[in-house]
Write a protein that holds these residues in place. Sequence first.
Motif, PDB file in Angstrom:
ATOM      1  N   HIS A 108       0.833  -1.211   0.000  1.00 52.84           N
ATOM      2  CA  HIS A 108       0.000   0.000   0.000  1.00 52.84           C
ATOM      3  C   HIS A 108       0.867   1.260   0.000  1.00 52.84           C
ATOM      4  O   HIS A 108       1.828   1.374   0.754  1.00 52.84           O
ATOM      5  N   ILE A 109       0.497   2.189  -0.843  1.00 54.61           N
ATOM      6  CA  ILE A 109       1.320   3.388  -1.055  1.00 54.61           C
ATOM      7  C   ILE A 109       1.462   4.226   0.217  1.00 54.61           C
ATOM      8  O   ILE A 109       2.518   4.819   0.470  1.00 54.61           O
ATOM      9  N   ASP A 110       0.422   4.262   1.055  1.00 59.67           N
ATOM     10  CA  ASP A 110       0.510   5.040   2.306  1.00 59.67           C
ATOM     11  C   ASP A 110       1.505   4.417   3.284  1.00 59.67           C
ATOM     12  O   ASP A 110       2.174   5.122   4.036  1.00 59.67           O
ATOM     13  N   VAL A 111       1.588   3.080   3.262  1.00 58.56           N
ATOM     14  CA  VAL A 111       2.572   2.374   4.101  1.00 58.56           C
ATOM     15  C   VAL A 111       3.978   2.761   3.631  1.00 58.56           C
ATOM     16  O   VAL A 111       4.852   3.096   4.431  1.00 58.56           O
ATOM     17  N   ILE A 122      18.832   4.154   0.326  1.00 64.20           N
ATOM     18  CA  ILE A 122      18.716   3.480  -0.964  1.00 64.20           C
ATOM     19  C   ILE A 122      17.272   3.001  -1.129  1.00 64.20           C
ATOM     20  O   ILE A 122      16.744   2.297  -0.262  1.00 64.20           O
ATOM     21  N   LEU A 123      16.654   3.374  -2.229  1.00 60.09           N
ATOM     22  CA  LEU A 123      15.290   2.929  -2.537  1.00 60.09           C
ATOM     23  C   LEU A 123      15.337   1.950  -3.703  1.00 60.09           C
ATOM     24  O   LEU A 123      15.878   2.273  -4.765  1.00 60.09           O
ATOM     25  N   ILE A 124      14.785   0.763  -3.496  1.00 60.19           N
ATOM     26  CA  ILE A 124      14.609  -0.200  -4.592  1.00 60.19           C
ATOM     27  C   ILE A 124      13.118  -0.210  -4.898  1.00 60.19           C
ATOM     28  O   ILE A 124      12.296  -0.432  -4.005  1.00 60.19           O
ATOM     29  N   SER A 125      12.762   0.039  -6.153  1.00 54.92           N
ATOM     30  CA  SER A 125      11.336   0.184  -6.475  1.00 54.92           C
ATOM     31  C   SER A 125      11.100  -0.142  -7.946  1.00 54.92           C
ATOM     32  O   SER A 125      12.041  -0.292  -8.729  1.00 54.92           O
ATOM     33  N   THR A 126       9.830  -0.227  -8.315  1.00 57.50           N
ATOM     34  CA  THR A 126       9.477  -0.311  -9.732  1.00 57.50           C
ATOM     35  C   THR A 126       9.210   1.120 -10.210  1.00 57.50           C
ATOM     36  O   THR A 126       8.851   1.983  -9.401  1.00 57.50           O
ATOM     37  N   PRO A 127       9.370   1.407 -11.509  1.00 59.12           N
ATOM     38  CA  PRO A 127       9.120   2.769 -11.991  1.00 59.12           C
ATOM     39  C   PRO A 127       7.712   3.263 -11.675  1.00 59.12           C
ATOM     40  O   PRO A 127       7.528   4.421 -11.285  1.00 59.12           O
ATOM     41  N   VAL A 128       6.715   2.380 -11.829  1.00 56.00           N
ATOM     42  CA  VAL A 128       5.321   2.793 -11.600  1.00 56.00           C
ATOM     43  C   VAL A 128       5.113   3.206 -10.144  1.00 56.00           C
ATOM     44  O   VAL A 128       4.503   4.235  -9.849  1.00 56.00           O
ATOM     45  N   THR A 129       5.672   2.417  -9.202  1.00 54.72           N
ATOM     46  CA  THR A 129       5.525   2.729  -7.772  1.00 54.72           C
ATOM     47  C   THR A 129       6.270   4.000  -7.404  1.00 54.72           C
ATOM     48  O   THR A 129       5.746   4.859  -6.686  1.00 54.72           O
ATOM     49  N   MET A 130       7.487   4.145  -7.921  1.00 50.83           N
ATOM     50  CA  MET A 130       8.249   5.353  -7.592  1.00 50.83           C
ATOM     51  C   MET A 130       7.548   6.596  -8.130  1.00 50.83           C
ATOM     52  O   MET A 130       7.473   7.624  -7.454  1.00 50.83           O
ATOM     53  N   ASN A 131       7.016   6.491  -9.329  1.00 50.39           N
ATOM     54  CA  ASN A 131       6.321   7.639  -9.919  1.00 50.39           C
ATOM     55  C   ASN A 131       5.097   8.015  -9.083  1.00 50.39           C
ATOM     56  O   ASN A 131       4.816   9.192  -8.850  1.00 50.39           O
ATOM     57  N   LYS A 132       4.393   6.988  -8.591  1.00 50.32           N
ATOM     58  CA  LYS A 132       3.211   7.233  -7.755  1.00 50.32           C
ATOM     59  C   LYS A 132       3.618   7.949  -6.455  1.00 50.32           C
ATOM     60  O   LYS A 132       2.966   8.886  -6.017  1.00 50.32           O
ATOM     61  N   GLY A 138       5.297  11.630  -1.629  1.00 54.53           N
ATOM     62  CA  GLY A 138       5.737  10.662  -0.630  1.00 54.53           C
ATOM     63  C   GLY A 138       7.226  10.381  -0.695  1.00 54.53           C
ATOM     64  O   GLY A 138       7.733   9.488  -0.028  1.00 54.53           O
ATOM     65  N   LEU A 139       7.923  11.166  -1.529  1.00 58.23           N
ATOM     66  CA  LEU A 139       9.341  10.897  -1.751  1.00 58.23           C
ATOM     67  C   LEU A 139      10.045  12.184  -2.146  1.00 58.23           C
ATOM     68  O   LEU A 139       9.603  12.878  -3.057  1.00 58.23           O
ATOM     69  N   SER A 140      11.136  12.481  -1.462  1.00 53.92           N
ATOM     70  CA  SER A 140      11.940  13.636  -1.850  1.00 53.92           C
ATOM     71  C   SER A 140      13.151  13.138  -2.632  1.00 53.92           C
ATOM     72  O   SER A 140      13.836  12.211  -2.190  1.00 53.92           O
ATOM     73  N   ILE A 141      13.388  13.741  -3.796  1.00 53.07           N
ATOM     74  CA  ILE A 141      14.545  13.310  -4.586  1.00 53.07           C
ATOM     75  C   ILE A 141      15.586  14.430  -4.686  1.00 53.07           C
ATOM     76  O   ILE A 141      16.452  14.419  -5.540  1.00 53.07           O
TER      77      ILE A 141
END
Length: 203
Positions: A108-111, A122-132, A138-141
């Motif tokens: 869940h994205i809120d989690v 270090i963040l490991i993610s899929t592109p779709v999830t990171m974009n969301k 929910g993410l500072s880059i």
Amino acid sequence: MPFKKLHSDIKEKLASLQIQTPTPFQSNSIPVIKSGANVFCTASKNSGKTTTLILTTLQKLKCEAVGNSPRAVVLVENKEKALELYDTFLTFTKHTSLRVYVGYEQLHIDVQKSEIFEGIDILISTPVTMNKLLLLNGLSISQLKILSIDDSEFLIQKSAYNALMQITNSIEKCQYVLYSEKMHPKLKRFESYFMEYSRIVAV
């Protein structure tokens, strides 16, 4: 020739894992990635691409936790790949202060937002999830130094490709490293977008 000019913590970890000699791909790619250039890395399966990705990520972050925002992002195709890579990363980060976090569509994205807020390196993610995560603030880059993509052939899929284009549009400055077995024309197209002045390491 042993691994040279890497952080002492990395050399110690390699010794404990009894990894003494770099593969031909690692000998060619690690110095180029360390230089800070954008790099397309192409090599066959089992040539050491994933280990290279981990070593160069740790080198970039000097093996220590800093701040709360991710300074390295690794994008992968799906949940299975994300969890597999997470486990491999933990082998190398076990005795460092680095915080590795894994995110994927099924979580869940809120989690993810609240856990990332606690502070990660270090963040490991899929592109779709990171974009969301980016769209939902929910993410500072702002501190991002390096974005690597493992087995990047999956980016020829439309949803992953579009999500990556949106992510890279949000990033002001960072190093990009793409790993694949072959150079797909669609990957080469990234040169016109975010892989400027890129170098190619092919083994």
